[in-house]
Scaffold this motif. Structure first.
Motif, PDB file in Angstrom:
ATOM      1  N   SER A 150      50.763  36.256  31.820  1.00 34.24           N
ATOM      2  CA  SER A 150      50.513  36.822  33.040  1.00 34.24           C
ATOM      3  C   SER A 150      51.797  37.244  33.667  1.00 34.24           C
ATOM      4  N   GLY A 151      52.996  37.718  32.934  1.00 28.88           N
ATOM      5  CA  GLY A 151      54.183  38.385  33.714  1.00 28.88           C
ATOM      6  C   GLY A 151      55.233  37.244  34.105  1.00 28.88           C
ATOM      7  N   GLU A 166      48.723  26.217  27.361  1.00 27.71           N
ATOM      8  CA  GLU A 166      47.647  24.933  27.482  1.00 27.71           C
ATOM      9  C   GLU A 166      47.195  25.111  28.996  1.00 27.71           C
ATOM     10  N   ARG A 169      51.939  25.681  34.320  1.00 28.21           N
ATOM     11  CA  ARG A 169      53.062  26.528  34.747  1.00 28.21           C
ATOM     12  C   ARG A 169      53.945  26.776  33.485  1.00 28.21           C
TER      13      ARG A 169
ATOM     14  N   ARG B  19      41.619  22.339  30.071  1.00 32.54           N
ATOM     15  CA  ARG B  19      42.882  22.960  30.559  1.00 32.54           C
ATOM     16  C   ARG B  19      43.212  24.123  30.088  1.00 32.54           C
ATOM     17  N   LEU B  22      42.063  27.370  31.586  1.00 32.39           N
ATOM     18  CA  LEU B  22      42.730  27.691  32.985  1.00 32.39           C
ATOM     19  C   LEU B  22      43.248  29.305  32.817  1.00 32.39           C
ATOM     20  N   MET B  23      44.222  29.445  32.097  1.00 29.09           N
ATOM     21  CA  MET B  23      44.777  30.784  32.133  1.00 29.09           C
ATOM     22  C   MET B  23      43.704  31.793  32.141  1.00 29.09           C
ATOM     23  N   GLY B  57      49.063  25.782  41.880  1.00 27.11           N
ATOM     24  CA  GLY B  57      50.712  25.636  40.794  1.00 27.11           C
ATOM     25  C   GLY B  57      50.760  26.472  39.909  1.00 27.11           C
ATOM     26  N   THR B  58      49.982  26.596  39.058  1.00 30.65           N
ATOM     27  CA  THR B  58      49.566  27.332  37.893  1.00 30.65           C
ATOM     28  C   THR B  58      49.628  28.760  38.411  1.00 30.65           C
ATOM     29  N   PHE B  61      52.812  30.568  39.609  1.00 35.17           N
ATOM     30  CA  PHE B  61      53.813  30.562  38.992  1.00 35.17           C
ATOM     31  C   PHE B  61      53.991  31.954  38.069  1.00 35.17           C
ATOM     32  N   TYR B  62      52.896  32.638  37.885  1.00 32.67           N
ATOM     33  CA  TYR B  62      52.764  33.924  37.369  1.00 32.67           C
ATOM     34  C   TYR B  62      52.876  35.091  38.185  1.00 32.67           C
ATOM     35  N   THR B  63      53.430  35.953  37.999  1.00 34.55           N
ATOM     36  CA  THR B  63      53.699  37.253  38.768  1.00 34.55           C
ATOM     37  C   THR B  63      52.465  37.932  38.651  1.00 34.55           C
ATOM     38  N   PHE B  64      51.600  37.920  37.646  1.00 31.80           N
ATOM     39  CA  PHE B  64      50.429  39.056  37.645  1.00 31.80           C
ATOM     40  C   PHE B  64      49.092  38.121  38.378  1.00 31.80           C
ATOM     41  N   LEU B  65      49.161  36.823  38.506  1.00 32.87           N
ATOM     42  CA  LEU B  65      48.161  35.995  39.177  1.00 32.87           C
ATOM     43  C   LEU B  65      48.545  36.171  40.568  1.00 32.87           C
TER      44      LEU B  65
END
Lengths: 385, 155
Positions: A150-151, A166, A169, B19, B22-23, B57-58, B61-65
């Motif tokens: 995701s980038g 997993e 982060r 878990r 999640l993504m 938190g997850t 972290f990610y630009t696209f989320l």
């Protein structure tokens, strides 16, 4: 007589990949791994770890489950070859994964595809579906799935990649333990670059000798290069390793090449006077394939500034040397440029970058000093004035 | 059950409640809603039995989320080095003028967001931009006017 740049066609040529797999499956895992070790193949993502050894370590682990991960999180600025490989010859990548799975004893494989390449998912899923049918005929128990990123650039680092898979982060883990003993979900995992897997497959067909004959002692075989910047011929080329930068620039330069960034933003910037003495490979300057050419119309300050902005945004922030270091280097060169800080402040910044190399947790922070020091040393006046 | 809770439940049925799911669930919600609202993240946390802090938190972290509202069409112009050299600033200016938004902003009708992205992996064909998952390499101000024009006509 100097050696000419030799173009090679191992990666993109169509092959009977099922035939290669079928023949390989008749041999023992140890024989196959020995061939990969003997070929001298090193990881094509940039770090250059010997592929055969990685497979051997993963094979030697006892576990109820092992994994193969194809690292398609191609985020290094200036690199775009993995996208092309996955577009042109996805079946060869899948076959390389299956071969790796057979060698290390894994029945599950994942492609970690960067989110920027999501448009590839439909065609890849189709290729995977077809491939699974073929594997049934070969009676090899191996399934492949896609995990989408995701980038986040740092997820190309293998332990960050597994954290991301997993559902966490994408922060790099401490090593050891290495992924070959405790990787995805704590199980032995071989993480290989897209291109590496295809080369491993091709070594299965050609045998190690033919591959070994190409390139140099430290850098065997050929490599796919991503050529961009000030060049009349940007694009993707598979070339024999071991050429000098001078030969490369002769082939790809626009006649006014002032510097080449070898190995992407995290690589080294080589100035014109060093072209002749610089070998592209592990004995000289290694590259994951990224070759960016700059002509004399370009400001090296802007280029360094771009790189540092990139790292400052992409640093995961977990360890201070990298998080704070990237910010301070960026602020620092801007301050020198504006005259807020004197030119000798650059030496302070270089000390900081040396600290980042020693103290950062992963390859991201450890390699920021590569572009920083090489640009500051070679083009000091452009940073100051 | 709210609409967003239903969406999250549906995705959890599809991807599982571990878990590792999640993504894919976060990605699915972003692809349908264009961003992760507080409600969405709370729903995901409940569905997967995670703390909301863990989910946030997850995601963050990610630009696209994205965790702030975005438009239906997210335009990401590559800003890294070669695209910079090949004129990404002009591309951004053209889009900005057409849509009357600055970088980082979303149009009032929530149809477009204009963002920059780090290297998109098309350095030999820069400047390049993504509109959602669609890629547009070798754009020029003229081409970009045409492309955005087409999207303007879409619902």
């Amino acid at each position: 007589m100097e050696k000419q740049i030799k173009k090679v066609d191992l990666i993109f040529g169509k092959v009977d990949y099922l035939d290669i797999l079928e023949k390989s499956l008749k041999r023992t895992r140890d024989e196959l791994i020995l061939d990969v070790i003997d070929s001298g193949l090193r990881g094509r993502g940039g770090a250059g770890f010997p592929t055969g050894l990685k497979w051997k370590f993963a094979k030697n682990e006892e576990a109820d489950q092992k994994y193969v991960i194809c690292n398609a999180d191609e985020g290094e600025p200036g690199t775009f070859k993995d996208r092309e490989i996955l577009t042109e010859v996805p079946e060869k990548v899948l076959a390389g994964m299956a071969l790796c799975g057979y060698c290390i004893g894994a029945t599950e494989g994942y492609i970690y595809l960067r989110g920027e390449y999501n448009f590839l998912i439909p065609s890849l899923n189709k290729a995977i579906e077809d491939f699974h049918k073929k594997l049934k005929e070969l009676k090899l128990d191996f399934t492949i799935r896609i995990c989408s990123g995701s980038g986040a650039y740092v997820c190309g680092e293998e332990t960050a990649l597994m954290e991301s898979m997993e559902g966490k982060r994408g922060e790099p883990r401490n090593k050891p333990p290495f992924p070959t003993s405790q990787g995805y979900l704590g199980k032995p995992t071989s993480v290989n670059n897209v291109e590496t897997l295809v080369f491993a497959l091709m070594i299965g067909r050609e045998g190690p000798t033919k591959f070994k004959e190409m390139g140099t002692f430290d850098s065997r075989g050929s490599k796919v290069f991503s050529v961009s910047g000030d060049t009349p011929n940007p694009g993707i080329y598979e070339l024999e390793l071991g050429m000098t930068l001078e030969q490369f620039v002769e082939e790809f330069g626009d006649g006014d090449t002032k510097a080449v960034q070898v190995g992407g933003a995290s690589g080294f910037c080589v100035s014109r006077k060093e072209f002749k003495n610089t070998v592209i490979g592990f004995e000289g300057i290694p590259t994951g394939g990224s070759m960016m050419l700059f002509n004399s119309s370009r400001s090296m300050f802007n280029i360094l500034n771009d790189y540092l902005e990139f790292f400052e945004e992409e640093s995961c922030g977990q360890c201070s040397p990298c998080r704070v270091g990237c910010q301070q280097l960026l602020k620092g060169i801007e301050a020198v440029k504006k005259g807020i800080k004197p030119p000798k402040y650059l030496e302070e910044l270089q000390k900081l970058s040396d600290t980042m190399r020693i103290a950062s947790k992963c390859g991201l922070g450890q390699s920021v000093p590569n572009p920083f020091n090489s640009i500051v040393n070679n083009f000091r006046e452009e940073i100051i004035y | 059950m709210t609409r967003i809770e239903e969406l999250v439940k549906e995705q959890a049925e599809k991807h599982g409640r571990q878990r590792t799911s999640l993504m894919p669930i976060l990605q699915a919600v972003v692809s349908s809603e264009r961003y992760l609202s507080e409600d969405a993240m709370v729903a995901i946390a409940n569905e997967l039995d995670l703390s909301t802090a863990d989910v946030y938190g997850t995601a963050s972290f990610y630009t696209f989320l994205d965790t702030v509202p975005r438009g239906k069409y997210i335009i990401r112009v590559c800003k890294t080095i070669t695209c910079h050299m090949k004129g990404k600033d002009e591309i951004i200016k053209t889009i900005s003028d057409m849509l009357k938004i600055k970088l980082g902003e979303t149009t009032n009708d929530r149809k477009f967001s204009l963002l920059q992205a780090n290297c998109l992996g098309w350095c030999h064909k820069g400047p390049v931009m993504l509109i959602n998952d669609e890629v547009y390499p070798e754009v020029t101000p003229e081409k970009v006017t045409e492309i955005i024009g087409k999207y303007l006509k879409k619902s």
